[in-house]
Design an enzyme around this catalytic site. Structure first.
Site, PDB file in Angstrom:
ATOM      1  N   GLY A 178       0.810  -1.210   0.000  1.00  0.00           N
ATOM      2  CA  GLY A 178       0.000   0.000   0.000  1.00  0.00           C
ATOM      3  C   GLY A 178       0.843   1.259   0.000  1.00  0.00           C
ATOM      4  O   GLY A 178       0.305   2.373   0.006  1.00  0.00           O
TER       5      GLY A 178
ATOM      6  N   ALA B 180      -2.463   1.878  -4.804  1.00  0.00           N
ATOM      7  CA  ALA B 180      -2.190   3.133  -4.112  1.00  0.00           C
ATOM      8  C   ALA B 180      -3.326   3.502  -3.177  1.00  0.00           C
ATOM      9  O   ALA B 180      -3.184   4.376  -2.331  1.00  0.00           O
ATOM     10  CB  ALA B 180      -1.967   4.251  -5.133  1.00  0.00           C
ATOM     11  N   ASN B 181      -4.465   2.821  -3.321  1.00  0.00           N
ATOM     12  CA  ASN B 181      -5.623   3.106  -2.470  1.00  0.00           C
ATOM     13  C   ASN B 181      -6.396   1.816  -2.244  1.00  0.00           C
ATOM     14  O   ASN B 181      -6.976   1.267  -3.171  1.00  0.00           O
ATOM     15  CB  ASN B 181      -6.510   4.161  -3.129  1.00  0.00           C
ATOM     16  CG  ASN B 181      -7.563   4.711  -2.186  1.00  0.00           C
ATOM     17  OD1 ASN B 181      -8.239   3.963  -1.488  1.00  0.00           O
ATOM     18  ND2 ASN B 181      -7.710   6.023  -2.153  1.00  0.00           N
ATOM     19  N   MET B 182      -6.376   1.315  -1.013  1.00  0.00           N
ATOM     20  CA  MET B 182      -7.004   0.039  -0.688  1.00  0.00           C
ATOM     21  C   MET B 182      -8.510   0.142  -0.462  1.00  0.00           C
ATOM     22  O   MET B 182      -9.181  -0.855  -0.231  1.00  0.00           O
ATOM     23  CB  MET B 182      -6.355  -0.538   0.575  1.00  0.00           C
ATOM     24  CG  MET B 182      -4.886  -0.852   0.444  1.00  0.00           C
ATOM     25  SD  MET B 182      -4.607  -2.314  -0.580  1.00  0.00           S
ATOM     26  CE  MET B 182      -2.814  -2.377  -0.538  1.00  0.00           C
TER      27      MET B 182
ATOM     28  N   HIS C 197      -5.319  15.796   0.026  1.00  0.00           N
ATOM     29  CA  HIS C 197      -4.837  14.955   1.109  1.00  0.00           C
ATOM     30  C   HIS C 197      -4.298  15.822   2.250  1.00  0.00           C
ATOM     31  O   HIS C 197      -4.174  17.037   2.108  1.00  0.00           O
ATOM     32  CB  HIS C 197      -3.743  14.002   0.619  1.00  0.00           C
ATOM     33  CG  HIS C 197      -4.267  12.826  -0.143  1.00  0.00           C
ATOM     34  ND1 HIS C 197      -4.531  12.879  -1.502  1.00  0.00           N
ATOM     35  CD2 HIS C 197      -4.588  11.567   0.250  1.00  0.00           C
ATOM     36  CE1 HIS C 197      -4.988  11.709  -1.905  1.00  0.00           C
ATOM     37  NE2 HIS C 197      -5.030  10.890  -0.867  1.00  0.00           N
TER      38      HIS C 197
ATOM     39  N   LYS D 105       1.338  14.252   3.550  1.00  0.00           N
ATOM     40  CA  LYS D 105       1.512  13.369   2.392  1.00  0.00           C
ATOM     41  C   LYS D 105       2.609  13.915   1.488  1.00  0.00           C
ATOM     42  O   LYS D 105       2.569  15.076   1.084  1.00  0.00           O
ATOM     43  CB  LYS D 105       0.203  13.219   1.613  1.00  0.00           C
ATOM     44  CG  LYS D 105       0.291  12.185   0.485  1.00  0.00           C
ATOM     45  CD  LYS D 105      -1.075  11.910  -0.103  1.00  0.00           C
ATOM     46  CE  LYS D 105      -1.014  10.884  -1.227  1.00  0.00           C
ATOM     47  NZ  LYS D 105      -0.486   9.575  -0.761  1.00  0.00           N
TER      48      LYS D 105
ATOM     49  N   THR E 280      -3.225   7.430  -6.084  1.00  0.00           N
ATOM     50  CA  THR E 280      -4.597   7.134  -6.497  1.00  0.00           C
ATOM     51  C   THR E 280      -5.000   7.968  -7.703  1.00  0.00           C
ATOM     52  O   THR E 280      -5.646   7.466  -8.629  1.00  0.00           O
ATOM     53  CB  THR E 280      -5.572   7.395  -5.331  1.00  0.00           C
ATOM     54  OG1 THR E 280      -5.158   6.639  -4.203  1.00  0.00           O
ATOM     55  CG2 THR E 280      -6.989   7.008  -5.722  1.00  0.00           C
TER      56      THR E 280
END
Length: 212
Positions: A64, A89-91, A121, A125, A132
């Site tokens: 991830g 990149a985004n679960m 974000h 970050k 994403t």
């Protein structure tokens, strides 16, 4: 119980996963060789180091971590010849639903249009644009019927925002928007644990697996 090794457990995402493992019938182990699945939310360079250990012990790997470069992806691709790797990149399951909605819309569109992907974000970050947003761009390109004239990505960093992604399609007579907002890091942690469980139960062949 599924035994997991968490790379990056001291980070915010790692902490979220640890908080949820009891509810998901998982147990955390301290050594990779004891794990059924390895979950990684760390730094790209740390990802590559753990990747080598996963190859050594033949452990499935759920990645991830964001901010991966072409060099990192090349190493991951090579490793996928030996072990199953799930990367996203985004679960969040919401992003999978967002991609499905985009596919339905774009496949049925026949007019020229431009696309704007907006991502917001938290201020900590590091990677910009988000992984994403880049995944959404690549997804849109892959389903485009040559009607999309341009794709623009805009990024903002605001305190206490877990992740907002909005995709707008601009035509001469109107704008259509699709949006997903994460309200907690837990949504990503649950997604990672779901993928770890899926890999453990289905024992897929070596290869790279992604959200649809």
């Amino acid at each position: 119980m599924v035994k997991i090794f968490i790379n990056g457990e001291s980070g915010k995402m790692g902490s979220s996963i640890i908080k949820l493992i009891n509810d998901h019938d998982f147990i955390k182990v301290e050594k990779i060789k004891l794990a059924d699945v390895v979950i990684d939310f760390s730094h790209p360079n740390s990802t590559l180091k753990i990747l080598q250990d996963c190859i050594k012990y033949r452990k499935p790997f759920v990645i991830g971590t964001t901010g991966l470069s072409k060099i990192h992806f090349k190493e991951i691709e090579e490793a996928s010849k030996v072990i199953p790797i799930f990367h996203s990149a985004n679960m969040s399951k919401g992003i999978s639903n967002l991609k499905e909605s985009l596919s339905n819309y774009v496949s049925k569109s026949s007019e020229p249009m431009s696309c704007i992907i907006e991502e917001i974000h938290h201020t900590e970050k590091i990677d910009t644009p988000s992984g994403t947003a880049l995944e959404l761009r690549d997804h849109i390109i892959s389903i485009d019927n040559k009607n999309i004239e341009s794709i623009e990505i805009t990024s903002k960093r605001i305190e206490n925002v877990f992740g907002i992604h909005k995709v707008s399609f601009v035509k001469k007579d109107g704008v259509t928007e699709f949006k997903h907002e994460a309200l907690s890091r837990d949504i990503f942690a649950r997604g990672a644990l779901d993928e770890a469980r899926y890999i453990n139960e289905n024992e897929p062949l070596p290869g790279i697996y992604k959200n649809p």
